[in-house]
Write an enzyme that holds these catalytic residues in place. Sequence first.
Site, PDB file in Angstrom:
ATOM      1  N   PRO A 157      51.155 -69.547 -82.622  1.00  0.00           N
ATOM      2  CA  PRO A 157      51.432 -70.924 -82.201  1.00  0.00           C
ATOM      3  C   PRO A 157      52.906 -71.218 -81.929  1.00  0.00           C
ATOM      4  CG  PRO A 157      50.809 -70.805 -84.527  1.00  0.00           C
ATOM      5  CD  PRO A 157      50.509 -69.477 -83.928  1.00  0.00           C
ATOM      6  N   ASN A 158      53.111 -71.952 -80.845  1.00  0.00           N
ATOM      7  CA  ASN A 158      54.418 -72.477 -80.421  1.00  0.00           C
ATOM      8  C   ASN A 158      55.350 -71.449 -79.797  1.00  0.00           C
ATOM      9  OD1 ASN A 158      53.956 -75.231 -81.315  1.00  0.00           O
ATOM     10  ND2 ASN A 158      54.064 -74.400 -83.376  1.00  0.00           N
ATOM     11  N   ARG A 203      63.328 -76.009 -77.787  1.00  0.00           N
ATOM     12  CA  ARG A 203      64.008 -76.586 -78.957  1.00  0.00           C
ATOM     13  C   ARG A 203      64.517 -75.445 -79.839  1.00  0.00           C
ATOM     14  NH1 ARG A 203      63.126 -80.762 -76.825  1.00  0.00           N
ATOM     15  NH2 ARG A 203      61.773 -82.514 -77.353  1.00  0.00           N
ATOM     16  N   TYR A 218      65.966 -69.602 -82.452  1.00  0.00           N
ATOM     17  CA  TYR A 218      65.152 -68.696 -81.631  1.00  0.00           C
ATOM     18  C   TYR A 218      65.834 -68.247 -80.343  1.00  0.00           C
ATOM     19  CZ  TYR A 218      61.613 -70.428 -84.828  1.00  0.00           C
ATOM     20  OH  TYR A 218      60.927 -70.752 -85.963  1.00  0.00           O
ATOM     21  N   ASN A 275      53.269 -61.201 -83.242  1.00  0.00           N
ATOM     22  CA  ASN A 275      54.087 -62.240 -83.869  1.00  0.00           C
ATOM     23  C   ASN A 275      53.143 -63.413 -84.139  1.00  0.00           C
ATOM     24  OD1 ASN A 275      55.778 -64.256 -84.697  1.00  0.00           O
ATOM     25  ND2 ASN A 275      57.268 -63.997 -83.032  1.00  0.00           N
ATOM     26  N   ALA A 307      53.758 -69.164 -87.198  1.00  0.00           N
ATOM     27  CA  ALA A 307      53.549 -69.825 -88.497  1.00  0.00           C
ATOM     28  C   ALA A 307      52.367 -69.234 -89.269  1.00  0.00           C
ATOM     29  CB  ALA A 307      53.344 -71.319 -88.285  1.00  0.00           C
ATOM     30  N   HIS A 311      52.594 -66.667 -92.330  1.00  0.00           N
ATOM     31  CA  HIS A 311      52.825 -67.030 -93.722  1.00  0.00           C
ATOM     32  C   HIS A 311      51.610 -67.645 -94.399  1.00  0.00           C
ATOM     33  CE1 HIS A 311      56.738 -66.446 -91.974  1.00  0.00           C
ATOM     34  NE2 HIS A 311      56.623 -67.538 -91.235  1.00  0.00           N
ATOM     35  N   ASP A 313      43.041 -59.795 -92.380  1.00  0.00           N
ATOM     36  CA  ASP A 313      41.750 -59.100 -92.470  1.00  0.00           C
ATOM     37  C   ASP A 313      41.329 -58.528 -91.115  1.00  0.00           C
ATOM     38  OD1 ASP A 313      41.560 -59.582 -95.162  1.00  0.00           O
ATOM     39  OD2 ASP A 313      40.181 -61.283 -94.973  1.00  0.00           O
ATOM     40  N   GLU A 323      54.679 -55.762 -86.567  1.00  0.00           N
ATOM     41  CA  GLU A 323      54.950 -57.200 -86.683  1.00  0.00           C
ATOM     42  C   GLU A 323      56.347 -57.488 -86.138  1.00  0.00           C
ATOM     43  OE1 GLU A 323      55.557 -58.229 -90.765  1.00  0.00           O
ATOM     44  OE2 GLU A 323      55.134 -60.347 -90.454  1.00  0.00           O
ATOM     45  N   HIS A 325      59.279 -60.654 -85.540  1.00  0.00           N
ATOM     46  CA  HIS A 325      59.751 -62.028 -85.669  1.00  0.00           C
ATOM     47  C   HIS A 325      61.071 -62.155 -84.936  1.00  0.00           C
ATOM     48  CE1 HIS A 325      56.540 -63.173 -88.228  1.00  0.00           C
ATOM     49  NE2 HIS A 325      56.745 -62.077 -88.946  1.00  0.00           N
ATOM     50  N   SER A 348      63.296 -64.578 -85.199  1.00  0.00           N
ATOM     51  CA  SER A 348      64.347 -64.959 -86.153  1.00  0.00           C
ATOM     52  C   SER A 348      64.306 -64.037 -87.372  1.00  0.00           C
ATOM     53  CB  SER A 348      64.135 -66.411 -86.591  1.00  0.00           C
ATOM     54  OG  SER A 348      62.925 -66.538 -87.320  1.00  0.00           O
ATOM     55  N   ARG A 378      65.675 -67.390 -94.035  1.00  0.00           N
ATOM     56  CA  ARG A 378      65.251 -68.786 -93.840  1.00  0.00           C
ATOM     57  C   ARG A 378      64.559 -69.332 -95.102  1.00  0.00           C
ATOM     58  NH1 ARG A 378      62.425 -69.305 -88.145  1.00  0.00           N
ATOM     59  NH2 ARG A 378      62.739 -71.508 -88.661  1.00  0.00           N
ATOM     60  N   ARG A 419      58.837 -68.679 -95.535  1.00  0.00           N
ATOM     61  CA  ARG A 419      58.800 -67.754 -94.390  1.00  0.00           C
ATOM     62  C   ARG A 419      59.001 -66.310 -94.826  1.00  0.00           C
ATOM     63  NH1 ARG A 419      58.894 -71.195 -89.789  1.00  0.00           N
ATOM     64  NH2 ARG A 419      60.021 -73.105 -90.242  1.00  0.00           N
TER      65      ARG A 419
HETATM   66  O1  CA2 Z   1      60.867 -65.845 -85.948  1.00  0.00           O
HETATM   67  C1  CA2 Z   1      59.714 -65.821 -85.509  1.00  0.00           C
HETATM   68  O2  CA2 Z   1      59.356 -65.131 -84.559  1.00  0.00           O
HETATM   69  C2  CA2 Z   1      58.660 -66.754 -86.121  1.00  0.00           C
HETATM   70  O3  CA2 Z   1      57.420 -66.050 -86.135  1.00  0.00           O
HETATM   71  C3  CA2 Z   1      58.579 -67.960 -85.200  1.00  0.00           C
HETATM   72  C4  CA2 Z   1      57.652 -69.077 -85.697  1.00  0.00           C
HETATM   73  C5  CA2 Z   1      57.945 -69.406 -87.177  1.00  0.00           C
HETATM   74  O4  CA2 Z   1      56.964 -70.312 -87.657  1.00  0.00           O
HETATM   75  C6  CA2 Z   1      57.967 -68.160 -88.052  1.00  0.00           C
HETATM   76  O5  CA2 Z   1      58.289 -68.540 -89.382  1.00  0.00           O
HETATM   77  C7  CA2 Z   1      58.976 -67.159 -87.550  1.00  0.00           C
HETATM   78  C8  CA2 Z   1      57.826 -70.310 -84.814  1.00  0.00           C
HETATM   79  C9  CA2 Z   1      57.439 -70.062 -83.351  1.00  0.00           C
HETATM   80  C10 CA2 Z   1      58.182 -70.913 -82.364  1.00  0.00           C
HETATM   81  O6  CA2 Z   1      58.429 -72.223 -82.844  1.00  0.00           O
HETATM   82  C11 CA2 Z   1      59.219 -73.055 -82.081  1.00  0.00           C
HETATM   83  C12 CA2 Z   1      59.782 -74.135 -82.757  1.00  0.00           C
HETATM   84  C13 CA2 Z   1      60.586 -75.009 -82.071  1.00  0.00           C
HETATM   85  C14 CA2 Z   1      60.818 -74.834 -80.719  1.00  0.00           C
HETATM   86  C15 CA2 Z   1      60.238 -73.777 -80.038  1.00  0.00           C
HETATM   87  C16 CA2 Z   1      59.432 -72.886 -80.720  1.00  0.00           C
END
Ligand code: CA2
Length: 147
Positions: free
Chosen positions: A9-10, A17, A22, A73, A76, A79, A86, A97, A99, A101, A106, A110
Amino acid sequence: MKILVINGPNINMLGIREPGIYGKNTFHDLLTLLEETAAELQIDVEQYQSNHEGDLVDKIQWAWGKVDGIVINPAAYTHTSVAILDALKAVAIPAVEVHISDVDAREPFRQISYAGMACCKTIKGHGLAGYREAIVYLDQLLNHKIG
Ligand code: CA2
């Protein structure tokens, strides 16, 4: 050789942002990097992104018998998701895997990775370049160039 890259997700919002965490690169930049890596290594790389946990589980199950390696990847869900852990264990496809960041630097929540428990390697904090590193690693592993 076929590698499946799965993003949670995201990840499709990258560059919009939080560039301090990132980077400024966008999801489109990631897709370009994956295409370039596939051409460089002369392998097939498929990318799948979803914001839905069950869809990610479905895609991992789909991969069984169809792909040689998985780069994941879970974002979220890294975690929280025992279901993704599974699924990775069920298909037993070599998985790395990634990431973007450095999750270890952090928030404490995380620093737990369920998916990572089913992966042979974790790459974190290398930005989008980490995806290329993961694909190169799997290519070498699957070609028996590393043990
Ligand atoms: O560092 C990574 O690749 C993460 O998997 C990215 C996730 C985060 O929840 C993990 O803890 C670490 C977040 C994906 C992207 O989230 C965004 C947040 C704000 C703006 C754009 C993307």
